[in-house]
Design an enzyme around this catalytic site. Sequence first.
Site, short mmCIF file in Angstrom:
data_model
loop_
_atom_site.label_atom_id
_atom_site.label_comp_id
_atom_site.label_asym_id
_atom_site.label_seq_id
_atom_site.Cartn_x
_atom_site.Cartn_y
_atom_site.Cartn_z
N ASP A 1 0.87 -1.20 -0.27
CA ASP A 1 -0.05 0.18 0.15
C ASP A 1 0.80 1.75 0.60
O ASP A 1 0.03 2.71 0.37
CB ASP A 1 -0.76 -0.02 1.33
N ASP B 1 -6.87 -4.04 -4.54
CA ASP B 1 -7.15 -2.45 -4.33
C ASP B 1 -5.24 -2.34 -4.68
O ASP B 1 -5.35 -1.06 -5.24
CB ASP B 1 -6.86 -2.21 -2.37
#
Length: 388
Positions: A109, A169
């Site tokens: 991330d 994601d």
Amino acid sequence: MKKIYTLFFSIWAFSAWSQPKIDVKKEFEFAAKQYEGMLASHPDITKFPQSTNPDGSPRDMKSSWWCSGFFGGSLWYIYEYTKQDKWKEAADKWTMAVEKEQYNTGTHDLGFMIYCPFGNGYRLTKNEAYKPIMLTGAKSLATRFDPKVGLIKSWNSFKGGYNYPVIIDNMMNLEFLFWAARESGNKELYNLSVTHADNTLKNHYRADNSAYHVICYGPNGEVLAKKNHQGAEDESPWARGQSWGLYGYTVMYRETKDPKYLDFARKIATFLLNHPNLPADKIPYWDYSKPGEERDASAGAIMASALLELSTYGGKDAKLYYDSAVKMLESLSKPPYKAELGKNNHFILQHSVGHKLGNSEIDVPLVYADYYYLEGLLRYDALRKKKK
């Protein structure tokens, strides 16, 4: 007659696209007031605003949390609109608060954590101190790419004994790698981003162009399982995941100009905008298979921002994308999604869902909902001014 019709349509389209439907100035004034309260209530820069706890207290997280970059990113967006130095100073302070995460190789991330604050800061100020931090962060992110699998590993493990899970994601972190490839001249960062996107397109999507949340891979890139984590079921379309995919493939077209990505982004948009369970205000339920349950303002904000960019690439549905995005932003700019001034722990938006199955962050504000809402407002404002 055809020429007259074409002229009429052009004038109508110009007028329709140019009319202000959202008072961007008012919305940023509100956002600034809310975030003034947020800054005042967060003197400790090791505690990053995230959400609200069930008892109503603020939920803060450490810099290693995947959302740590969104607050600084939102502050940069407020600075971008207001041009006020106090927001630049606050944004820099909260951007530098995640500096150490540039070395974090344990997460996929880093696009969210590093690029949202540092990338916006560098774009707006050209502060050269930000650049090496981002380049180091991109290298850290790239360590999670295994060429034998052909994807960036998301988590280090997943329930069921799978040790190479990839979530939809992850498409959102490729923009960071494309930036780093340009700035460093490292073509490998570009290539691995394309490989990741191509394998995600191949394996993550169903025949109806909806995405699974988690694909579990074997050591040579073989698909072992197609699973859910934050959605309702393995085969259901988790709302925020669909928005991540739409945004990600729109970015892929921007960065590569490969028409297959534009075509696929449009297919995702068609699935979402034509879904029978998409409410009239166009803010989706937390999962498209769960009409009547909680809405997810974050999924709506991400989708709105993505659709606005997608609308700029033309095609027969460009105006549909634009109009749909504006409707989403209109909905988010008023109750029930917009908070009352001074309430909602100073977040801008209400009614998002983080992880319902995990009994976490259900019908609460989420920091990334604010971030993509502000980004959507800026994109809307820029497009409206361009079309005048």
